[in-house]
Design an enzyme around this catalytic site. Structure first.
Site, short mmCIF file in Angstrom:
data_model
loop_
_atom_site.label_atom_id
_atom_site.label_comp_id
_atom_site.label_asym_id
_atom_site.label_seq_id
_atom_site.Cartn_x
_atom_site.Cartn_y
_atom_site.Cartn_z
N CYS A 132 13.11 -17.12 -14.17
CA CYS A 132 13.29 -16.89 -12.74
C CYS A 132 14.35 -15.81 -12.59
O CYS A 132 15.19 -15.65 -13.48
CB CYS A 132 13.75 -18.17 -12.04
SG CYS A 132 13.76 -17.99 -10.24
N CYS A 158 16.61 -15.56 -9.97
CA CYS A 158 17.70 -15.83 -9.01
C CYS A 158 19.10 -15.77 -9.60
O CYS A 158 20.04 -15.39 -8.91
CB CYS A 158 17.48 -17.14 -8.27
SG CYS A 158 17.41 -18.57 -9.35
N CYS A 205 14.64 -15.26 -5.91
CA CYS A 205 13.92 -15.49 -7.16
C CYS A 205 13.00 -14.34 -7.54
O CYS A 205 12.35 -14.36 -8.59
CB CYS A 205 13.15 -16.80 -7.06
SG CYS A 205 14.26 -18.21 -6.77
N LYS A 222 6.93 -26.93 -6.66
CA LYS A 222 8.39 -26.93 -6.51
C LYS A 222 8.72 -26.79 -5.03
O LYS A 222 8.31 -25.83 -4.38
CB LYS A 222 8.98 -25.77 -7.31
CG LYS A 222 10.48 -25.63 -7.14
CD LYS A 222 11.05 -24.55 -8.04
CE LYS A 222 12.52 -24.33 -7.76
NZ LYS A 222 13.09 -23.30 -8.65
N ARG A 251 22.89 -24.75 -7.88
CA ARG A 251 23.23 -23.38 -7.46
C ARG A 251 24.70 -23.12 -7.69
O ARG A 251 25.11 -21.98 -7.91
CB ARG A 251 22.79 -23.15 -6.03
CG ARG A 251 21.26 -23.14 -5.96
CD ARG A 251 20.72 -22.95 -4.56
NE ARG A 251 19.28 -23.19 -4.56
CZ ARG A 251 18.55 -23.32 -3.47
NH1 ARG A 251 19.13 -23.23 -2.29
NH2 ARG A 251 17.25 -23.53 -3.56
N ARG A 253 14.91 -20.14 0.54
CA ARG A 253 13.78 -19.95 -0.36
C ARG A 253 12.45 -20.45 0.23
O ARG A 253 11.48 -20.67 -0.49
CB ARG A 253 14.05 -20.68 -1.68
CG ARG A 253 15.34 -20.30 -2.38
CD ARG A 253 15.19 -20.42 -3.89
NE ARG A 253 16.42 -20.48 -4.64
CZ ARG A 253 17.26 -19.46 -4.83
NH1 ARG A 253 17.00 -18.30 -4.27
NH2 ARG A 253 18.34 -19.61 -5.56
N LYS A 261 8.70 -31.02 -8.76
CA LYS A 261 10.16 -30.94 -8.67
C LYS A 261 10.59 -30.88 -7.20
O LYS A 261 10.02 -30.09 -6.46
CB LYS A 261 10.59 -29.67 -9.40
CG LYS A 261 12.06 -29.36 -9.31
CD LYS A 261 12.34 -27.99 -9.85
CE LYS A 261 13.81 -27.70 -9.60
NZ LYS A 261 14.17 -26.35 -9.88
N SER A 319 19.38 -31.47 -10.05
CA SER A 319 20.84 -31.59 -10.01
C SER A 319 21.34 -32.55 -8.93
O SER A 319 22.23 -33.36 -9.19
CB SER A 319 21.45 -30.21 -9.80
OG SER A 319 20.95 -29.61 -8.62
C1 PBG Z 1 15.70 -21.37 -10.36
C2 PBG Z 1 15.81 -22.82 -10.49
C3 PBG Z 1 16.43 -23.74 -9.63
C4 PBG Z 1 16.33 -24.97 -10.24
C5 PBG Z 1 15.64 -24.79 -11.42
N1 PBG Z 1 15.32 -23.48 -11.55
C6 PBG Z 1 17.17 -23.51 -8.37
C7 PBG Z 1 16.46 -23.08 -7.17
O1 PBG Z 1 15.25 -22.94 -7.13
O2 PBG Z 1 17.19 -22.82 -6.21
C8 PBG Z 1 16.90 -26.26 -9.69
C9 PBG Z 1 17.33 -27.22 -10.74
C10 PBG Z 1 18.20 -28.32 -10.28
O3 PBG Z 1 18.56 -28.47 -9.08
O4 PBG Z 1 18.60 -29.10 -11.15
N2 PBG Z 1 14.87 -20.91 -9.36
#
Ligand code: PBG
Length: 320
Positions: free
Chosen positions: A119, A121, A129, A195, A205, A217, A248, A274
């Site tokens: 990705c 980002c 992203c 996602k 983040r 996003r 996810k 997270s």
């Molecule tokens: C990158 C990405 C993200 C996560 C995994 N890959 C963050 C997002 O999309 O903002 C989130 C993982 C997590 O919260 O543990 N795009």
């Protein structure tokens, strides 16, 4: 009165409970997401994710030796680069931070599966992203080339699997074509297929310094209200060549996992993100929840809903 049923007969002892247990966490189905930074000797606690760290490559190599291969199938590597630019240049270099980390981890622990997150980002100065135009709009198709180049750099470094998480359209096909054309026809893609644009990514983040500098996003990640659309995303990624598909976040989306399990035969992954980690951790640290029990129950719930594979920070908790 009609006789009632005695459900408790099969709950009397640990032995009988185990005998009739329908879902198990046994087997190596866990993947530990972890963060890598430049430098040496770095082991930086992530404030919003107590018990998790940003590691420099040397420290990560030391840490992976402590990962239990009994319990954990492998890692998901996130790069947290020290410089960013509008075009995510740091993401595609053959000797990028993540490419070097892959080489080092594979050498130190050949039995761990190394998956890399793909990705832009964490690499773009605007934190989106994909690349953007002057109006701040995501340039879907121009971003695909960069994502494919990034994937190829990881595969060349020896990644066992790559995991695109950008949610742009067509990226699985772009990566699959780049792999097929460059001798990596056998490298699997685990796509973040469904996602959602979730508030539960907040702590990540902070960990990856990847919050968007403007906007959100929602033009690429999914509306949390939609389950049928999630099925279309999964079907599209499978048709483009994804080998494993992911839902996810996990716990707030068990219905999406269950529906995906019912509809598709492909291996299904779920990411306990997270925010799910930090909520459990915060409650446990306050003495409000028993951490081991609550974590075990949440992972079992994700398995019960139908996930074969779980990505979770609880897969490995480094000793601080
Ligand atoms: C990158 C990405 C993200 C996560 C995994 N890959 C963050 C997002 O999309 O903002 C989130 C993982 C997590 O919260 O543990 N795009």
């Amino acid at each position: 009165m009609k006789n009632f049923q005695r459900h408790r007969r099969l709950r009397k002892t640990p032995q009988i409970r185990r005998l009739v247990e329908e879902t198990s966490l046994a087997g190596a189905r866990l993947i530990w997401p972890c963060f890598v930074v430049e430098g040496r000797g770095v082991r930086e606690p992530i404030e919003a994710m107590p018990g998790q760290f940003r590691f420099s490559i040397d420290e990560l190599v030391r840490e992976v030796k402590a990962v239990s291969t009994e319990k954990v199938a492998g890692l998901l590597l996130f790069g947290v680069p020290s410089s960013k630019d509008p075009f995510a240049k740091g993401a595609t270099a053959k000797d990028s931070l993540v490419a070097r980390a892959v080489v080092a981890v594979k050498e130190a622990s050949p039995n761990l599966l190394v998956t890399t997150d793909v990705c832009l980002c964490a690499y773009t100065d605007h934190g989106h992203c994909g690349v953007i135009n002057a109006k701040g709009e995501i340039q879907n198709d121009a971003s695909l080339e960069i994502l494919a180049a990034m994937s190829l750099a990881h595969a060349e470094a020896g990644a066992d699997c790559i995991a695109p998480s950008d949610m742009l359209d067509g990226r699985v096909l772009a990566i699959r074509r780049a792999f097929d054309a460059n001798g990596f026809a056998e490298t699997p893609i685990m796509s973040y297929a469904a996602k959602f644009a979730s508030a539960f990514y907040g702590p990540f983040r902070d960990a990856a310094h990847s919050a968007p500098s403007f906007g959100d996003r929602k033009s690429y990640q999914m509306n949390p209200a939609n389950v049928r659309e999630a099925m279309r995303e999964i079907a599209a990624d499978l048709s483009e060549g994804a080998d494993i598909v992911m839902v996810k976040p996990a716990l707030p989306y068990l219905d999406v996992i269950a529906e995906a399990r019912r509809r598709f035969d492909a291996p299904l992954a779920a990411y306990q993100v997270s925010g799910e980690y930090s909520m459990l951790k915060a409650a446990a640290r306050n003495g409000w929840l028993n951490e081991a029990a609550a974590v075990g129950e949440s992972l079992t719930a994700i398995r019960r809903a139908g996930a074969d594979i779980i990505l979770s920070y609880f897969a490995h908790q480094p000793k601080s």
